[in-house]
Scaffold this motif. Structure first.
Motif, PDB file in Angstrom:
ATOM      1  N   GLU A  93     -72.049-107.872 -18.362  1.00 35.36           N
ATOM      2  CA  GLU A  93     -73.460-107.997 -17.972  1.00 35.36           C
ATOM      3  C   GLU A  93     -73.791-107.067 -16.817  1.00 35.36           C
ATOM      4  O   GLU A  93     -74.824-106.381 -16.815  1.00 35.36           O
ATOM      5  CB  GLU A  93     -73.757-109.446 -17.586  1.00 35.36           C
ATOM      6  N   ILE A  94     -72.915-107.011 -15.840  1.00 37.54           N
ATOM      7  CA  ILE A  94     -73.179-106.218 -14.645  1.00 37.54           C
ATOM      8  C   ILE A  94     -73.039-104.722 -14.910  1.00 37.54           C
ATOM      9  O   ILE A  94     -73.914-103.924 -14.566  1.00 37.54           O
ATOM     10  CB  ILE A  94     -72.228-106.660 -13.508  1.00 37.54           C
ATOM     11  N   LEU A  95     -71.935-104.326 -15.528  1.00 35.94           N
ATOM     12  CA  LEU A  95     -71.690-102.897 -15.739  1.00 35.94           C
ATOM     13  C   LEU A  95     -72.661-102.293 -16.743  1.00 35.94           C
ATOM     14  O   LEU A  95     -73.104-101.145 -16.578  1.00 35.94           O
ATOM     15  CB  LEU A  95     -70.250-102.680 -16.179  1.00 35.94           C
ATOM     16  N   VAL A  96     -73.021-103.032 -17.778  1.00 38.15           N
ATOM     17  CA  VAL A  96     -74.003-102.530 -18.738  1.00 38.15           C
ATOM     18  C   VAL A  96     -75.361-102.346 -18.059  1.00 38.15           C
ATOM     19  O   VAL A  96     -76.084-101.386 -18.342  1.00 38.15           O
ATOM     20  CB  VAL A  96     -74.101-103.481 -19.953  1.00 38.15           C
ATOM     21  N   HIS A  97     -75.691-103.226 -17.139  1.00 35.09           N
ATOM     22  CA  HIS A  97     -76.945-103.084 -16.385  1.00 35.09           C
ATOM     23  C   HIS A  97     -76.938-101.780 -15.577  1.00 35.09           C
ATOM     24  O   HIS A  97     -77.933-101.046 -15.554  1.00 35.09           O
ATOM     25  CB  HIS A  97     -77.128-104.279 -15.454  1.00 35.09           C
ATOM     26  N   VAL A  98     -75.811-101.494 -14.925  1.00 34.07           N
ATOM     27  CA  VAL A  98     -75.701-100.261 -14.138  1.00 34.07           C
ATOM     28  C   VAL A  98     -75.835 -99.040 -15.050  1.00 34.07           C
ATOM     29  O   VAL A  98     -76.567 -98.088 -14.734  1.00 34.07           O
ATOM     30  CB  VAL A  98     -74.352-100.228 -13.384  1.00 34.07           C
ATOM     31  N   ILE A  99     -75.142 -99.049 -16.181  1.00 34.07           N
ATOM     32  CA  ILE A  99     -75.205 -97.926 -17.121  1.00 34.07           C
ATOM     33  C   ILE A  99     -76.639 -97.720 -17.604  1.00 34.07           C
ATOM     34  O   ILE A  99     -77.144 -96.589 -17.669  1.00 34.07           O
ATOM     35  CB  ILE A  99     -74.281 -98.168 -18.324  1.00 34.07           C
ATOM     36  N   ARG A 100     -77.280 -98.798 -17.928  1.00 31.01           N
ATOM     37  CA  ARG A 100     -78.632 -98.729 -18.490  1.00 31.01           C
ATOM     38  C   ARG A 100     -79.620 -98.132 -17.488  1.00 31.01           C
ATOM     39  O   ARG A 100     -80.423 -97.256 -17.830  1.00 31.01           O
ATOM     40  CB  ARG A 100     -79.065-100.129 -18.904  1.00 31.01           C
ATOM     41  N   ARG A 192     -67.369-115.973  -6.547  1.00 32.53           N
ATOM     42  CA  ARG A 192     -68.601-116.506  -7.137  1.00 32.53           C
ATOM     43  C   ARG A 192     -69.738-115.490  -7.158  1.00 32.53           C
ATOM     44  O   ARG A 192     -70.709-115.654  -7.896  1.00 32.53           O
ATOM     45  CB  ARG A 192     -69.049-117.758  -6.373  1.00 32.53           C
ATOM     46  N   ARG A 193     -69.640-114.418  -6.366  1.00 28.82           N
ATOM     47  CA  ARG A 193     -70.701-113.411  -6.360  1.00 28.82           C
ATOM     48  C   ARG A 193     -70.839-112.734  -7.720  1.00 28.82           C
ATOM     49  O   ARG A 193     -71.927-112.304  -8.102  1.00 28.82           O
ATOM     50  CB  ARG A 193     -70.422-112.364  -5.280  1.00 28.82           C
ATOM     51  N   VAL A 194     -69.724-112.618  -8.447  1.00 27.18           N
ATOM     52  CA  VAL A 194     -69.767-111.989  -9.774  1.00 27.18           C
ATOM     53  C   VAL A 194     -70.635-112.817 -10.706  1.00 27.18           C
ATOM     54  O   VAL A 194     -71.540-112.304 -11.368  1.00 27.18           O
ATOM     55  CB  VAL A 194     -68.346-111.829 -10.341  1.00 27.18           C
ATOM     56  N   ARG A 195     -70.384-114.119 -10.780  1.00 26.30           N
ATOM     57  CA  ARG A 195     -71.165-114.993 -11.653  1.00 26.30           C
ATOM     58  C   ARG A 195     -72.625-115.060 -11.193  1.00 26.30           C
ATOM     59  O   ARG A 195     -73.546-115.057 -12.018  1.00 26.30           O
ATOM     60  CB  ARG A 195     -70.541-116.388 -11.675  1.00 26.30           C
ATOM     61  N   GLN A 196     -72.857-115.113  -9.901  1.00 22.43           N
ATOM     62  CA  GLN A 196     -74.231-115.199  -9.394  1.00 22.43           C
ATOM     63  C   GLN A 196     -75.046-113.970  -9.784  1.00 22.43           C
ATOM     64  O   GLN A 196     -76.191-114.089 -10.229  1.00 22.43           O
ATOM     65  CB  GLN A 196     -74.218-115.377  -7.879  1.00 22.43           C
ATOM     66  N   LEU A 197     -74.469-112.788  -9.624  1.00 17.31           N
ATOM     67  CA  LEU A 197     -75.181-111.572  -9.991  1.00 17.31           C
ATOM     68  C   LEU A 197     -75.411-111.502 -11.497  1.00 17.31           C
ATOM     69  O   LEU A 197     -76.505-111.167 -11.957  1.00 17.31           O
ATOM     70  CB  LEU A 197     -74.410-110.333  -9.518  1.00 17.31           C
ATOM     71  N   ALA A 198     -74.375-111.822 -12.272  1.00 17.14           N
ATOM     72  CA  ALA A 198     -74.513-111.785 -13.735  1.00 17.14           C
ATOM     73  C   ALA A 198     -75.598-112.748 -14.201  1.00 17.14           C
ATOM     74  O   ALA A 198     -76.411-112.408 -15.068  1.00 17.14           O
ATOM     75  CB  ALA A 198     -73.177-112.120 -14.392  1.00 17.14           C
ATOM     76  N   ASP A 199     -75.649-113.933 -13.629  1.00 17.24           N
ATOM     77  CA  ASP A 199     -76.682-114.900 -14.004  1.00 17.24           C
ATOM     78  C   ASP A 199     -78.066-114.397 -13.627  1.00 17.24           C
ATOM     79  O   ASP A 199     -79.038-114.606 -14.360  1.00 17.24           O
ATOM     80  CB  ASP A 199     -76.414-116.245 -13.318  1.00 17.24           C
TER      81      ASP A 199
END
Length: 273
Positions: A93-100, A192-199
């Motif tokens: 979710e996070i890396l695809v957002h950056v790529i996009r 938990r920052r990973v899940r928080q950002l992805a959400d």
């Protein structure tokens, strides 16, 4: 005091023990842990516990391959025609957002300018690039890893993308060993920052029009630079093709004319009276 223990009783007892051992050898056994081994510090380590799986520099488990008995799969980057081998779930979710965002706002990427998972054998273990082996990093424009590969305005937008990720994603251009093509997760899988950002990113995708609300100039967590001021499109010359250029909108000091929707955020052209 006499103990009633005859030779006949001793023979019977020995025979019973021998029979029990023989039967036990024929029945299915249960695995028993080997004796614990003492370390130099005096703490015990179970002998038959599985070895700790190797991890990349950020603490995520390294995968031997993609798309087969793995947490790394080829995933699409919506709206771009691109795909990337990445760790499914929050990392995806996070890396695809950056790529996009990079594709739409920094530079359009052809398919050969995006790489994901790589086998650890071709990477430096312990270095940031090792995160590629766990599916928690990507290379954008892999042939442009040297310093200075972006124009100033491109880096300005890139800083905004990083600030939006609030310290969860790091750019290799900020590392001592510069690699401007590398983008990777900094926190480990339990952070938990990973899940928080992805959400948060999932929420933006589910509710188009929402996006970051951090005022320009306010620093982002993680020591990243503050978000740049949002730029509005320059005023078009009078008589433009849209028929609105230079037009006054009576009764209001300011109006905005929607231009379109990109990546879940509505862009507006600010009009002055």
């Amino acid at each position: 005091m006499q103990i009633g223990f005859t030779r006949r009783a001793a023979v019977k007892g020995a025979a019973a023990v021998g029979a029990a051992v023989a039967v036990g050898g024929l029945l299915p056994g249960t695995a028993v842990a080997a004796p614990a081994k003492e370390t130099a510090e005096g703490t015990a380590e179970p002998g038959l516990l599985a070895k700790k799986l190797p991890t990349s520099a950020n603490g995520w488990t390294i995968e031997k391959e993609a798309n087969h008995v793995s947490t790394v799969w080829t995933r699409p980057v919506p709206g771009t025609g691109l795909t990337v081998d990445v760790r499914i779930g929050d990392a995806e979710e996070i890396l695809v957002h950056v790529i996009r965002r990079f594709h739409y706002e920094v530079e359009e990427l052809p398919s050969g300018d995006l790489l994901g998972w790589q086998a650890i054998g071709g990477l430096r273990a312990g270095a940031p690039e090792s995160n590629l082996a766990s599916g928690t990093a990507v290379r954008i424009r892999p042939g442009a890893s040297a310093k200075g590969g972006l124009f100033p305005y491109q880096e300005l937008v890139l800083r905004d993308i990083l600030a939006e990720c609030e310290g969860v994603v790091r750019w290799g251009g900020d590392d001592d060993a510069v690699d401007e093509s590398l983008f990777y997760l900094v926190p480990g899988p339990e952070d938990r920052r990973v899940r928080q950002l992805a959400d948060r990113l999932r929420g933006w995708g589910a509710r188009p029009g929402e996006g970051p609300r951090r005022p320009a100039g306010r620093p982002a967590p993680g020591g990243l630079p503050p978000a740049p001021a949002r730029r509005t499109a320059p005023r078009a010359a009078a008589g433009g093709a849209d028929g609105l250029a230079g037009a006054r909108l009576p009764g209001l000091a300011r109006r905005t004319v929607p231009l379109g929707l990109m990546d879940g955020r509505r862009l507006h052209l600010r009009r002055r009276p």
